[in-house]
Design a protein around this motif. Structure first.
Motif, PDB file in Angstrom:
ATOM      1  N   SER A 198      -4.370 -62.238  28.644  1.00  0.00           N
ATOM      2  CA  SER A 198      -5.622 -62.381  29.377  1.00  0.00           C
ATOM      3  C   SER A 198      -5.385 -62.261  30.876  1.00  0.00           C
ATOM      4  CB  SER A 198      -6.266 -63.732  29.044  1.00  0.00           C
ATOM      5  OG  SER A 198      -7.472 -63.915  29.750  1.00  0.00           O
ATOM      6  N   ALA A 258     -13.935 -57.067  27.279  1.00  0.00           N
ATOM      7  CA  ALA A 258     -14.055 -57.056  25.825  1.00  0.00           C
ATOM      8  C   ALA A 258     -12.741 -57.456  25.159  1.00  0.00           C
ATOM      9  CB  ALA A 258     -14.500 -55.672  25.357  1.00  0.00           C
ATOM     10  N   ILE A 259     -11.623 -56.955  25.684  1.00  0.00           N
ATOM     11  CA  ILE A 259     -10.324 -57.290  25.091  1.00  0.00           C
ATOM     12  C   ILE A 259      -9.990 -58.760  25.311  1.00  0.00           C
ATOM     13  CG2 ILE A 259      -7.853 -56.796  25.153  1.00  0.00           C
ATOM     14  CD1 ILE A 259      -8.527 -53.951  25.946  1.00  0.00           C
ATOM     15  N   ARG A 261     -12.051 -61.219  25.763  1.00  0.00           N
ATOM     16  CA  ARG A 261     -12.932 -62.047  24.931  1.00  0.00           C
ATOM     17  C   ARG A 261     -12.435 -62.082  23.490  1.00  0.00           C
ATOM     18  NH1 ARG A 261     -19.537 -61.356  24.560  1.00  0.00           N
ATOM     19  NH2 ARG A 261     -19.927 -63.244  23.343  1.00  0.00           N
ATOM     20  N   ARG A 262     -11.908 -60.950  23.032  1.00  0.00           N
ATOM     21  CA  ARG A 262     -11.374 -60.880  21.674  1.00  0.00           C
ATOM     22  C   ARG A 262     -10.123 -61.754  21.539  1.00  0.00           C
ATOM     23  NH1 ARG A 262     -13.207 -57.633  17.098  1.00  0.00           N
ATOM     24  NH2 ARG A 262     -11.533 -57.776  15.567  1.00  0.00           N
ATOM     25  N   LEU A 263      -9.279 -61.737  22.578  1.00  0.00           N
ATOM     26  CA  LEU A 263      -8.024 -62.479  22.511  1.00  0.00           C
ATOM     27  C   LEU A 263      -8.237 -63.974  22.565  1.00  0.00           C
ATOM     28  CD1 LEU A 263      -5.782 -60.332  24.882  1.00  0.00           C
ATOM     29  CD2 LEU A 263      -5.532 -60.549  22.419  1.00  0.00           C
ATOM     30  N   ARG A 265     -10.819 -65.780  21.469  1.00  0.00           N
ATOM     31  CA  ARG A 265     -11.716 -66.356  20.456  1.00  0.00           C
ATOM     32  C   ARG A 265     -10.988 -67.418  19.645  1.00  0.00           C
ATOM     33  NH1 ARG A 265     -15.244 -61.463  17.649  1.00  0.00           N
ATOM     34  NH2 ARG A 265     -16.716 -61.193  19.337  1.00  0.00           N
TER      35      ARG A 265
END
Length: 265
Positions: A198, A258-259, A261-263, A265
């Motif tokens: 991140s 987007a990446i 936020r995916r990491l 979660r």
């Protein structure tokens, strides 16, 4: 009725906090008084008219096929500079983060912290000016400049991430005879990797903007094109370059968000 045990105490303003706030307020006030700032001239009719005339000179952007192709190549060059600089910085930052997280003794801790502070304290433009002398004009100097500054930032963030990890897993492996490398790869790295990724993606966002500016000192990419056309007062061509910068920054920001936020979660 709320049980007394669940009642929250009212926040208390300590005298140390009040003193810091007063010093900050005094510093801000002194800054306004010490700087010779002409607010009335900034918002005068003449200043506004000059700004409108200057901005009107950028319209319409240069949309010729040959120039758009040249701008696209410079955009890819800027993207490559930021991506490669970030990757190199993440690798170097990780190597320095290990001793900087107090895992290899006090001497290496202070040496690595000093290197990270020096790398972070020197801005990208200064790094680029230094690298231009060593490597010459072009994107190579810009890439190394981005990597040098970002190493200091990511190394510090990675070190703090490693320091704040729960120690239970590492202690369990240590009690079972695992080496420091095994503890890092099987305990510390898996737990800290999402946060580190991140941080790396966020710095990539910043490096896109920095890479677009580094070209001003001759480090290639969109910044170099922008400086060239502005110096010749070719405002229509400069407008096209600025639009390419904005689109590239917006694209990378959206992709990175987007990446991340995916990491997380």
């Amino acid at each position: 009725m709320t049980h007394p045990a669940y009642q929250h105490a009212q926040p208390v303003l300590r005298w140390q906090t009040a003193l810091v706030l007063l010093l900050l307020a005094a510093l801000i006030g002194a800054s306004f008084l010490s700087l010779d700032m002409h607010w009335a001239e900034l918002f005068s009719d003449q200043a506004l008219q000059s700004s409108r005339d200057f901005l009107a000179g950028f319209a319409p952007p240069d949309m010729q096929a040959g120039f758009l192709h040249k701008t696209a190549l410079a955009t890819l060059e800027t993207l490559a500079m930021s991506a490669l600089g970030t990757v190199l910085a993440a690798l170097a930052g990780m190597l320095l983060a290990l001793p900087a997280s107090k895992q290899y003794g006090a001497f290496l801790y202070h040496c690595s912290r000093l290197l990270l502070n020096l790398a972070r304290a020197i801005p990208e433009l200064v790094w680029a000016s230094i690298m231009l002398i060593a490597a010459g004009l072009g994107p190579f100097a810009g890439t190394i400049a981005l990597a040098a500054h970002t190493t200091g930032v990511l190394g510090r963030l990675f070190a703090e991430t490693l320091e704040n990890l729960p120690p239970e897993n590492a202690q369990t492996l240590k009690l079972n005879g695992a080496s420091r490398a095994q503890i890092f790869f099987y305990a510390s790295l898996p737990m800290g990797l999402p946060q580190m990724l991140s941080y790396t993606l966020y710095r990539w966002e910043n490096n896109i903007r920095a890479a677009a500016i580094l070209g001003v000192v001759g480090a290639g990419g969109l910044g170099q094109m922008l400086k060239y056309h502005l110096s010749l007062f070719q405002m229509h061509s400069a407008a096209t370059v600025i639009i390419a910068m904005l689109l590239l920054v917006a694209l990378v920001d959206a992709l990175s968000f987007a990446i991340r936020r995916r990491l997380t979660r």
